[in-house]
Each structure stands twice: as C-alpha cells, then as structure tokens.
Design an enzyme around this catalytic site. Structure first.
Site, PDB file in Angstrom:
ATOM      1  CB  SER A  68      -0.974  -0.051   1.369  1.00  0.00           C
ATOM      2  OG  SER A  68      -2.262  -0.697   0.845  1.00  0.00           O
ATOM      3  CE  LYS A  71      -3.361   0.219  -1.947  1.00  0.00           C
ATOM      4  NZ  LYS A  71      -4.236  -0.114  -0.731  1.00  0.00           N
ATOM      5  CE1 TYR A 196      -4.170  -1.449  -5.573  1.00  0.00           C
ATOM      6  CE2 TYR A 196      -4.384  -3.774  -5.666  1.00  0.00           C
ATOM      7  CZ  TYR A 196      -4.207  -2.699  -4.632  1.00  0.00           C
ATOM      8  OH  TYR A 196      -4.542  -2.450  -3.336  1.00  0.00           O
ATOM      9  CE1 TYR A 248      -3.672  -0.865   5.153  1.00  0.00           C
ATOM     10  CE2 TYR A 248      -2.121  -0.979   6.638  1.00  0.00           C
ATOM     11  CZ  TYR A 248      -2.457  -0.965   5.292  1.00  0.00           C
ATOM     12  OH  TYR A 248      -1.867  -1.547   4.377  1.00  0.00           O
ATOM     13  CB  VAL A 266      -0.176  -6.214   3.814  1.00  0.00           C
ATOM     14  CG1 VAL A 266      -1.649  -5.500   4.137  1.00  0.00           C
ATOM     15  CG2 VAL A 266      -0.182  -6.307   2.376  1.00  0.00           C
TER      16      VAL A 266
HETATM   17  N1  GLU Z   1      -1.454  -5.385  -2.536  1.00  0.00           N
HETATM   18  C1  GLU Z   1      -2.323  -5.210  -1.266  1.00  0.00           C
HETATM   19  C2  GLU Z   1      -3.658  -5.465  -1.634  1.00  0.00           C
HETATM   20  O1  GLU Z   1      -4.308  -4.941  -2.247  1.00  0.00           O
HETATM   21  C3  GLU Z   1      -1.868  -3.810  -0.816  1.00  0.00           C
HETATM   22  C4  GLU Z   1      -2.729  -3.763   0.539  1.00  0.00           C
HETATM   23  C5  GLU Z   1      -1.843  -3.051   1.829  1.00  0.00           C
HETATM   24  O2  GLU Z   1      -0.928  -3.003   1.631  1.00  0.00           O
HETATM   25  O3  GLU Z   1      -2.657  -2.603   2.554  1.00  0.00           O
HETATM   26  O4  GLU Z   1      -4.548  -6.171  -0.850  1.00  0.00           O
END
Ligand code: GLU
Length: 312
Positions: A68, A71, A196, A248, A266
């Site tokens: 994440s 992102k 993604y 989060y 994650v």
């Molecule tokens: N590639 C992970 C997913 O889409 C990223 C999630 C994360 O790091 O929060 O579930």
C-alpha cells in the site's frame, strides 16, 4: 551536525532492540501467500537527512514489497497526469473507518466513488488513471517514477509476490468489477489490476523508502540532487491523506502517538517523514490488529517522543 542527529546515531540501535520484541503481538500477512515467508522478528529503520546522510539500525538489508505504500506515489503520478479535478471525480478525500479492502461504503454511500485513494478501491481507481496505451506502458511509467524518487535504477517488482497476489486477489477483482459497473473504471478489469498488483509488488529496502519519504519531506524537491520531482501541491495532498488515512483504521491513534504523516503496507513497511528534515523508511513484517507493523509503530512512537517530532 545537529545534536538531534547525534542522538539518533547513538540511540537508534538501542531503540530498535528495545522495540523488536513487540513482533510477538502481531502476525505476518498471509492472505497474499508469498508475503508469509517474511521473517516475523525483523525490524529495520533508516533515517535520511537532506544531505542524503543516513542513520541506520536493525535489519535494513531486508528487501520487501511496497504494497500500500506504493499508493501514495501512484496517486501523485495520477495527479501529475490528470490534475486534481479528474482524480477527485473518481475518488474522494475522506477516511472510511472500514477495512482497507472493504466494499461496504461503495454500495452504501452515494455517488459510490471510493472514499479515498489509499484504500484498495480508491487505489485501483487511481491506477486506471495513469497514462499509457497498455498496462505494460502504464506500469513502466510507474516504475520509472519510483526509480526517480529512490534514485535507484535497479528497482523492480517481485514476480513471485505479483503472481501470488494475482492468483489470490479475488476481493480486489470484485472491487474492480464494482467500480467498472459504476463507470469509475474504464478498459479491462484485468488490465487495471495488472498495473495495481505490479506497483504493490515493487521491491525495495528501507533506504529506498527513506529516500522517497525525503522527497515528500522537502515538498517534492529531492534535497540531495536539488531536482524538483513533484509539484508542491500534490505533495501537500499526499501528506494530508497519509495523515488522515495512511495507517489504516489506526491513523487517528498514530497521529496522536507519533504525529507524522505516514503510510504503511501489508508487507510491514512504513514510510514516514519529519517535514523539512528527514525521510524515514522502516520494515517490521509482523502486523498488529490494524494491519500496521507492530514493532515498527512502537519504534516510531519511541523516536517521535524522544525527539519531539509530533507536528501537533
Ligand atoms: N496489494 C495489497 C492488496 O491489495 C496491498 C494492501 C496493503 O498493503 O494495504 O491487498
């Protein structure tokens, strides 16, 4: 050299060892099967200053995928490609209070656009906005941008983690189909997810992550090379999202306990920064209930409290 830098040099290894044992209160993510291979008790951190000098402690040689954390930078690239109006017609600006991969509010709250670009639905929508004629071209542009930000031309994505998520990412697929139905995504779902999953699987170490944080800490200009990489306004947007939803559903608690803009993933990575001073990259694969590196969050609390870093 400032006394703060000296204190970091003398205390950081001790702080890492003090907080490492917190890993026992968490678990390594296993929903992407390949991630479960990470060493649960690892903890490493790199702090980088505006001259590119570093203080490092713990397991900083560990390579991990951005997940994440990527992102933040795909959002910035999408903003650079399309401008604010287009991006924020597809994705909102508010925290959700739901899990990062939840579908709940998409259906419940009109007009059904993802609440923010850091939850999965929002990040998938953002990925689809990155310019390029094919998924390959779009990902190549993302990777090129990440290489520029890290000053690391060898940056690549991890094929095994990509394959592992691509084979099991059914929830993300369902989010993407939902967005397609709502007219938020265009093109093919599989093409968007390819970009993604790949940007989530870009592999780096704490030094790379610290360098990315450093560019944000200096409002988009790499302070080491002097090269402007991101318009200041887009850094401001990214840092705001990091503060309100980067950790989060523990973003509020993190703001109170640490008080810095941050984004976790994650794989156990956390990127944060002290504005105008340092970029910080950290990894600790064991995650707490909220999905953040358990030892990593404790370590950042120790650092921020000792050095009085909270912005609030
Ligand atoms: N590639 C992970 C997913 O889409 C990223 C999630 C994360 O790091 O929060 O579930």
């Amino acid at each position: 050299m400032t006394s703060e830098w000296q204190r970091l040099q003398s205390k950081l290894p001790e702080w890492v060892e003090q907080n490492r044992h917190e890993y026992i209160h968490g678990k390594v993510a296993a929903y992407i099967p390949e991630l479960s291979k990470a060493p649960a008790d690892a903890l490493g951190v790199v702090v980088m200053n505006g001259a590119g000098e570093t203080v490092v402690a713990g397991d900083t040689e560990l390579q991990f995928t951005m997940q994440s954390i990527s992102k933040v930078f795909t959002l910035i690239l999408a903003l650079m490609d399309n401008g604010e109006d287009v991006v924020f017609s597809k994705v909102g600006m508010e925290p959700t209070g739901d899990r990062f991969n939840s579908m709940l509010k998409l259906e419940l709250v009109e007009p059904g656009i993802p609440f923010n670009p850091l939850i999965n639905a929002g990040a998938i929508a953002v990925s689809s906005l990155i310019r390029g004629n094919s998924p390959e071209e779009r990902f190549a542009r993302v990777l090129q941008f990440f290489r520029l930000l890290t000053c690391n031309d060898t940056l690549e994505y991890d094929q095994d983690v990509y394959d592992s998520e691509s084979a099991t990412g059914h929830l993300n697929r369902s989010l993407a189909y939902f967005l397609m139905e709502k007219g938020i995504l265009r093109g093919r779902v599989e093409d968007v997810l390819e970009v993604y999953f790949r940007h989530c699987a870009v592999k780096l170490n704490c030094t790379d992550l610290a360098r990315m944080g450093l560019v944000l800490a200096y409002n988009g200009r790499d302070p080491v090379t002097g090269v402007p990489l991101i318009p200041r306004r887009f850094v401001q947007i990214a840092k705001t999202f990091m503060t309100t939803c980067g950790m989060y559903d523990a973003s509020g608690e993190f703001a109170i306990q640490v008080g810095l803009p941050a984004k976790s993933g994650v794989s156990g990575g956390i990127m944060t920064m002290v504005p105008g001073r340092y970029g910080i990259g950290l990894v600790g694969p064991s995650l707490n209930r909220m999905g953040n590196s358990t030892a990593g969050v404790h370590l950042l609390e120790t650092m921020s409290r000792d050095l009085d870093w909270s912005l609030f």
